[in-house]
Scaffold this active site. Structure first.
Site, short mmCIF file in Angstrom:
data_model
loop_
_atom_site.label_atom_id
_atom_site.label_comp_id
_atom_site.label_asym_id
_atom_site.label_seq_id
_atom_site.Cartn_x
_atom_site.Cartn_y
_atom_site.Cartn_z
CD GLU A 269 43.94 83.26 13.52
OE1 GLU A 269 45.18 83.25 13.55
OE2 GLU A 269 43.24 82.25 13.78
CD GLU A 465 49.84 87.44 12.61
OE1 GLU A 465 49.34 86.75 13.52
OE2 GLU A 465 49.59 88.64 12.44
#
Length: 542
Positions: A269, A465
């Site tokens: 991330e 997600e």
């Protein structure tokens, strides 16, 4: 008396005693006739519905007391209530759904783990029209021992299995360590040769104010520093991506690989590793700034000198610890130093380092994967969102305090590279977070709304997600709401959704039925049991 649910009028006979206030948390204990209880499923919060056997008439013995904190009452229910409000997604836009494969699907010897069992699971996914799967290509496996010596053999076998079933593959360039975070069930370190460098130069890692080194990934301070056997971190990332593109050329040409997600930090991330479990962080701690390696500190000092205040070339000294609360610190409390002249300077620099890193790596990715869509993932830091400072977001690198938009500049950087933004936590409900951790002042729904709109306003694709495992209808319905917003005047929707993750729990019969139902609705198909609780069917009164 009648109750209207999901556009259906259902007659209900109610016999009341004294007036009462029914608590939102009160249970409704039905004990008459054929009691089926209040429906719950897979750990979700109970839906407000009940199933009671039909009767021609009621007797005094059938009266059921309903307990409440302040009062009590008597109530009779003479009709089945099986409907609840649920939106019909039939005919809506198709949002492709991918399923993440297990983190350890390839072992450290570059072999496919339990290939026969995996093949059976992939066939099952294909049978319900899943669009494809997501696969992490771990840097620590492929370039493990020697710089620029890549072993893609296990991934080649895996990709061939997937291709033969007619599934697409989302590929993640995973430049981070696996293990030590929520949901990690295997341990895959970054390459051995990089760790050897780290032993003599630990400043290649992110570092907190106490000097603790986080080995999950490399600090962004060495993006342009030749400290990795004569290469910069950017060159190492580019060489790895280019090797993959050459090795799997046929999969690109056949459009088996429609998208590459590029890892930009811990857990893949774009964020600082501000809340590491290995250093004792627990939810909902605010985390700590991670800029104390010598490379980032030199950058901060240079920025302070350019600003004309060289004494600002240091990190804040009143942010406390990983598990502090905003109001327990001098920096993050309301009216705290985060909004002082120095605080604004520091946070601007800290967030700019994050954006510049994403900018550089995505530029390299576009060179390596020319003609293929690229994406990157943004984490959903939703705790302390309802405070002025947004402390947990600040330590993660998102300058999103109440008087600033921290996600617009990130979306603009993605737009520069035509990259899709993949965002997490779309299944979370603010009310659930408030019930479980009221002290966290979390607002995942507000955060999702802000980030999705920042991306759509920048005209970039938005994928998503789930942040945590999801097997229940309530979670799926929340994902659907975010995937295809009902009130969006432009009809905008997610470009795709990736489900976390393939595992034995998902493959259990009832869980998989719920997943298949969710999949159909994401694809815009009709489902026969709309508005019914899981496992129930319409019944006609005799």
């Amino acid at each position: 008396m009648a109750i209207r649910l999901n556009h259906s009028v259902i007659p209900v006979s109610v016999k009341l005693g004294a007036p009462t206030r029914v608590s939102a948390r009160s249970s409704l204990p039905f004990s008459v006739g054929d009691w089926r209880g209040v429906s719950t499923f897979s750990g979700a919060r109970p839906l407000v519905l009940a199933k009671v056997k039909l009767r021609a008439e009621s007797t005094e013995e059938d009266r059921v007391p309903i307990d409440d904190d302040d009062d009590s009452t008597d109530q009779l229910v003479d009709e089945e209530i099986v409907h609840f409000e649920e939106r019909d997604f039939a005919g809506t836009a198709c949002v492709p759904v991918y399923v993440m494969l297990p983190l350890g699907v390839i072992d450290m010897n570059s072999e496919v783990v339990e290939p026969e069992e995996l093949l059976d699971q992939l066939r099952t996914l294909k049978s319900v029209n899943v669009d494809g799967v997501m696969v992490d290509c771990w840097w620590g496996i492929v370039e493990s021992h020697t710089p620029q010596v890549y072993n893609w053999s296990g991934y080649k076998k895996l990709f061939q299995m997937i291709r033969e079933l007619g599934l697409k593959i989302q590929v993640v360039m995973s430049f981070h360590e696996c293990g030590g975070n929520v949901g990690d069930d295997v341990h895959i370190q970054i390459p051995e040769w990089v760790r050897e460098i780290g032993q003599s130069n630990p400043d290649i890692y992110f570092t907190d104010s106490a000097g603790r080194r986080n080995t999950e990934c490399l600090t962004w301070g060495i993006d342009k520093q030749r400290v990795l056997r004569g290469r910069t971190a950017l060159e190492v990332y580019f060489d790895y991506m280019r090797s993959f593109r050459v090795e799997f050329d046929e999969f690109f040409e056949e459009k088996i690989i429609p998208e590459i997600e590029v890892g930009l930090g811990p857990c893949g991330e774009l964020r600082y590793p501000s809340y590491p479990a290995q250093f004792g962080w627990k939810y909902p701690g605010i985390g700590e700034f991670q800029c104390y390696d010598k490379y980032l500190m030199n950058s901060l000092k240079e920025a302070a000198e350019v600003r004309g205040h060289s004494f600002w070339g240091r990190g804040p000294d009143n942010t406390e610890t990983y598990n502090s609360t905003p109001h327990g610190t001098g920096f993050f409390r309301d009216g705290g130093d985060y909004d002082s002249y120095y605080g604004r300077f520091f946070l601007n620099w800290y967030s700019r380092v994050l954006i510049d890193h994403g900018d550089r790596v995505l530029a390299m990715a576009n060179l390596a994967f020319e003609g293929t869509c690229i994406a990157a993932k943004l984490s959903g830091i939703h705790w302390w969102y309802k405070t002025a400072s947004h402390a947990a977001e600040l330590t993660a690198g998102f300058y999103n305090s109440s008087n600033r938009d921290g996600y617009g500049p990130i979306a603009a950087m993605f737009k520069k590279h035509d990259a899709a933004l993949n965002f997490t936590c779309v299944e979370l409900r603010t009310l659930d977070q408030h019930e479980d951790f009221p002290e966290a002042l979390a607002d995942p729904e507000g955060l999702v709304w802000q980030v999705l709109n920042a991306a759509w306003d920048a005209s970039i694709p938005v994928a998503s997600e789930n942040a945590l495992p999801c097997y229940d209808r309530e979670g799926y319905n929340k994902i659907l709401e975010n995937a295809k917003p009902l009130t969006d005047p432009d009809g905008r929707h997610l470009s795709c959704f990736t489900y976390l993750r393939l595992n034995p729990t998902l493959m259990e019969s009832q869980n998989f039925k719920e997943f298949e139902r969710f999949l159909k609705r994401m694809h815009g198909e009709a489902v026969p049991d709309l508005g019914l609780a899981p496992g129930t069917q319409e019944t006609n009164p005799e």
